[in-house]
Design an enzyme around this catalytic site. Structure first.
Site, PDB file in Angstrom:
ATOM      1  N   ASP A 173      -8.060  -5.502  -0.188  1.00  0.00           N
ATOM      2  CA  ASP A 173      -9.087  -6.252  -1.778  1.00  0.00           C
ATOM      3  C   ASP A 173      -8.559  -8.341  -1.251  1.00  0.00           C
ATOM      4  O   ASP A 173      -8.722  -8.985  -1.664  1.00  0.00           O
ATOM      5  CB  ASP A 173      -7.954  -5.862  -3.073  1.00  0.00           C
ATOM      6  CG  ASP A 173      -8.457  -5.046  -3.342  1.00  0.00           C
ATOM      7  OD1 ASP A 173      -9.667  -4.733  -3.272  1.00  0.00           O
ATOM      8  OD2 ASP A 173      -7.561  -3.678  -3.483  1.00  0.00           O
ATOM      9  N   HIS A 192       1.097  -0.950  -0.179  1.00  0.00           N
ATOM     10  CA  HIS A 192      -0.039  -0.028   0.332  1.00  0.00           C
ATOM     11  C   HIS A 192       1.231   1.035  -0.250  1.00  0.00           C
ATOM     12  O   HIS A 192       2.163   1.251   0.374  1.00  0.00           O
ATOM     13  CB  HIS A 192      -0.955   0.204   0.881  1.00  0.00           C
ATOM     14  CG  HIS A 192      -1.832   0.470   0.871  1.00  0.00           C
ATOM     15  ND1 HIS A 192      -2.008   2.055   1.305  1.00  0.00           N
ATOM     16  CD2 HIS A 192      -3.689   0.869   0.424  1.00  0.00           C
ATOM     17  CE1 HIS A 192      -3.436   2.949   0.637  1.00  0.00           C
ATOM     18  NE2 HIS A 192      -4.194   1.594   0.393  1.00  0.00           N
TER      19      HIS A 192
HETATM   20  N1  COA Z   1       3.998  -8.261  -4.067  1.00  0.00           N
HETATM   21  C1  COA Z   1       5.630  -7.711  -4.766  1.00  0.00           C
HETATM   22  N2  COA Z   1       5.945  -6.198  -4.527  1.00  0.00           N
HETATM   23  C2  COA Z   1       5.462  -5.802  -3.925  1.00  0.00           C
HETATM   24  C3  COA Z   1       3.612  -5.316  -4.097  1.00  0.00           C
HETATM   25  C4  COA Z   1       3.057  -6.068  -3.982  1.00  0.00           C
HETATM   26  N3  COA Z   1       1.768  -6.185  -3.980  1.00  0.00           N
HETATM   27  N4  COA Z   1       4.088  -4.341  -4.106  1.00  0.00           N
HETATM   28  C5  COA Z   1       4.870  -3.614  -3.556  1.00  0.00           C
HETATM   29  N5  COA Z   1       5.889  -4.059  -4.465  1.00  0.00           N
HETATM   30  C6  COA Z   1       6.994  -3.631  -4.281  1.00  0.00           C
HETATM   31  C7  COA Z   1       7.691  -3.030  -5.217  1.00  0.00           C
HETATM   32  O1  COA Z   1       8.225  -4.383  -6.511  1.00  0.00           O
HETATM   33  C8  COA Z   1       8.804  -2.076  -5.290  1.00  0.00           C
HETATM   34  O2  COA Z   1       9.762  -3.365  -5.495  1.00  0.00           O
HETATM   35  P1  COA Z   1      10.935  -3.108  -5.583  1.00  0.00           P
HETATM   36  O3  COA Z   1      11.429  -1.493  -4.663  1.00  0.00           O
HETATM   37  O4  COA Z   1      12.584  -3.665  -5.258  1.00  0.00           O
HETATM   38  O5  COA Z   1      10.956  -2.008  -6.683  1.00  0.00           O
HETATM   39  C9  COA Z   1       8.285  -1.659  -3.417  1.00  0.00           C
HETATM   40  O6  COA Z   1       7.611  -2.772  -3.043  1.00  0.00           O
HETATM   41  C10 COA Z   1       7.419  -0.047  -3.914  1.00  0.00           C
HETATM   42  O7  COA Z   1       6.112  -0.685  -4.297  1.00  0.00           O
HETATM   43  P2  COA Z   1       5.510   0.443  -5.385  1.00  0.00           P
HETATM   44  O8  COA Z   1       5.218  -0.631  -6.211  1.00  0.00           O
HETATM   45  O9  COA Z   1       6.222   1.526  -5.625  1.00  0.00           O
HETATM   46  O10 COA Z   1       4.561   1.126  -4.213  1.00  0.00           O
HETATM   47  P3  COA Z   1       3.129   2.006  -4.982  1.00  0.00           P
HETATM   48  O11 COA Z   1       3.185   3.078  -3.560  1.00  0.00           O
HETATM   49  O12 COA Z   1       3.870   3.037  -6.070  1.00  0.00           O
HETATM   50  O13 COA Z   1       1.950   0.809  -5.239  1.00  0.00           O
HETATM   51  C11 COA Z   1       0.625  -0.593  -4.791  1.00  0.00           C
HETATM   52  C12 COA Z   1       0.689   0.709  -4.285  1.00  0.00           C
HETATM   53  C13 COA Z   1      -0.888  -1.005  -4.237  1.00  0.00           C
HETATM   54  C14 COA Z   1       0.005  -0.431  -6.382  1.00  0.00           C
HETATM   55  C15 COA Z   1       1.609  -1.613  -4.790  1.00  0.00           C
HETATM   56  O14 COA Z   1       1.967  -2.009  -3.389  1.00  0.00           O
HETATM   57  C16 COA Z   1       0.938  -2.929  -5.452  1.00  0.00           C
HETATM   58  O15 COA Z   1       0.438  -3.014  -6.574  1.00  0.00           O
HETATM   59  N6  COA Z   1      -0.086  -3.693  -5.099  1.00  0.00           N
HETATM   60  C17 COA Z   1      -0.416  -5.091  -5.480  1.00  0.00           C
HETATM   61  C18 COA Z   1      -1.894  -3.740  -6.520  1.00  0.00           C
HETATM   62  C19 COA Z   1      -2.570  -4.272  -5.617  1.00  0.00           C
HETATM   63  O16 COA Z   1      -2.881  -5.192  -3.934  1.00  0.00           O
HETATM   64  N7  COA Z   1      -3.323  -2.996  -5.421  1.00  0.00           N
HETATM   65  C20 COA Z   1      -4.641  -2.475  -4.586  1.00  0.00           C
HETATM   66  C21 COA Z   1      -4.199  -1.589  -3.355  1.00  0.00           C
HETATM   67  S1  COA Z   1      -5.332  -1.458  -2.366  1.00  0.00           S
END
Ligand code: COA
Length: 376
Positions: free
Chosen positions: A313, A263
């Site tokens: 979710d 998140h």
């Molecule tokens: N699974 C695996 N790795 C994850 C992850 C996940 N669900 N969520 C984040 N990470 C990792 C990223 O790969 C990144 O790693 P890195 O620094 O080695 O590249 C790090 O954690 C930071 O993630 P990032 O995508 O930059 O975070 P964000 O703040 O931009 O995005 C979300 C937040 C929620 C979009 C992201 O965690 C995600 O895509 N989650 C899965 C989708 C989801 O469940 N969405 C519903 C949100 S309520």
């Protein structure tokens, strides 16, 4: 030469405060709607009362609650000409969120107040849209099953009606209560991607239907509301509890994102996930499926190996599955609830508006001179 704008780029606007808001707040791991903790509302309130709270900044008195419930329920039904037109748009091989985005946009064409810019018109549209969102999702499901529209019962709650309209069957009180709690948990979440999208559209002083349609488009994506559907697809793909750990290990090794984890704001856990986890445990056990057990293995593995916690979710997927809701409808169900939050944001934006117009940092070429086609 073009103006070169030198400013810090916050990719994804992380940490940027884009507006003031008094609707919902996230402080550490505490989520509040209008100052009330989500755990308190989930345990003691109803979705209809929560919507009132989000829009009015106070819990309703008995009279206010009765009046609000009655108006909301009186707006649940769709008119026959609306149903007839909606029957004409494709449902086969159509994603429910794509259909819903179109259906909401179509509803605007019947709404004589849609272009009015008065607080009364805004309030009426908010009630109409919130009431009808569930009815639209239920109609979509009925139509793609080749079945007809089920009219709502205004004597019953919003949650009861949604479950009734989708299946044509009355569900027991326990399931209705669980579904009502899911609606409360999903109603608002500060300046999330879709709420922001709704506010950006509203900030040009466009109409409410346009702002809600923008928000539906934003919620549809797998990084936002689309994650719950992906979680369930993942559970179905994994098939058994025994295979869950190996599946996650291999996904993490391949640097895949595990849906339902992580998140932008919560780093110490999403309070909604905790409530949904216990609902998932009891519902999966009752309905005799292994999806809670599987989810728990995935949760433990992702926490240990990646330090990421489940978000709203993750456990909502197995909750909806155990209630018999079709898998590709999960994000639409999120919409059924979240529209109330978007409306609170849109109305708040109108009250204290300035158009959103950020800048982009220029990283392209500069100083080029046009050459006629003959000389290229
Ligand atoms: N699974 C695996 N790795 C994850 C992850 C996940 N669900 N969520 C984040 N990470 C990792 C990223 O790969 C990144 O790693 P890195 O620094 O080695 O590249 C790090 O954690 C930071 O993630 P990032 O995508 O930059 O975070 P964000 O703040 O931009 O995005 C979300 C937040 C929620 C979009 C992201 O965690 C995600 O895509 N989650 C899965 C989708 C989801 O469940 N969405 C519903 C949100 S309520």
């Amino acid at each position: 030469m073009s103006e070169v704008y030198a400013g810090a780029v916050d990719k994804g606007l992380e940490g940027v405060i884009a507006c003031t808001t008094a609707i919902s707040s996230i402080v550490d791991a505490a989520l509040c709607y209008r100052g009330y903790l989500i755990e308190d509302l989930a345990e003691n309130s109803s979705f209809e009362e929560t919507v009132y709270l989000l829009w009015n900044d106070h819990l309703p008195s008995k009279e206010e609650y009765t009046e609000f419930k009655n108006i909301l329920r009186s707006e649940l039904s769709l008119r026959s000409e609306q149903i007839e037109l909606l029957k004409q748009i494709p449902v086969k091989d159509v994603h429910p969120m794509a259909w819903l985005r179109t259906a909401v946009s179509l509803l605007a064409l019947w709404d004589k107040e849609s272009q009015l810019d008065t607080p009364e018109a805004h309030q009426n549209i908010a009630i109409r849209l919130t009431a009808k969102m569930g009815t639209l999702v239920a109609l979509f499901e009925r139509l793609r099953q080749g079945k007809g529209y089920v009219a709502p019962n205004p004597e019953k709650s919003f949650a009861w009606n949604f479950l009734y309209m989708i299946s044509g069957q009355e569900r027991d009180d326990e399931i209705v209560k669980i579904f009502d709690t899911c609606l409360i948990l999903h109603a608002d979440h500060e300046l999330n991607c879709s709420a922001f999208a709704s506010r950006v559209t509203a900030s040009s002083l466009s109409d409410i239907y346009s702002a809600v349609t923008s928000a539906i488009g934003a919620l549809k994506g797998p990084l936002h509301g689309g994650a719950n559907e992906r979680v369930m697809r993942m559970l179905v793909d994994i098939k058994t509890v025994e295979k869950a750990k190996q599946w996650v290990d291999s996904a993490l090794t391949n640097k895949e994102k595990i849906m339902g984890f992580g998140h932008r704001v919560y780093k110490n856990g999403d309070p909604r996930a905790k409530i949904l986890r216990s609902m998932s445990e009891s519902l999966c056990n009752k309905s005799g499926n292994d999806y809670y057990k599987m989810s728990k293995v995935i949760d433990d593995t992702v926490q240990t190996e990646k330090g990421l916690l489940p978000n709203v979710d993750f456990y909502s997927a197995s909750v909806y599955y155990s209630m018999g809701i079709p898998l590709d409808l999960y994000t639409s169900i999120f919409t059924v609830s979240r529209v109330s939050g978007w409306l609170a944001h849109i109305l708040e934006q109108y009250k204290n508006n300035r158009i959103y117009r950020p800048r982009g940092e220029w990283v392209g070429k500069t100083g080029l001179k046009y050459a006629p086609l003959s000389g290229r």
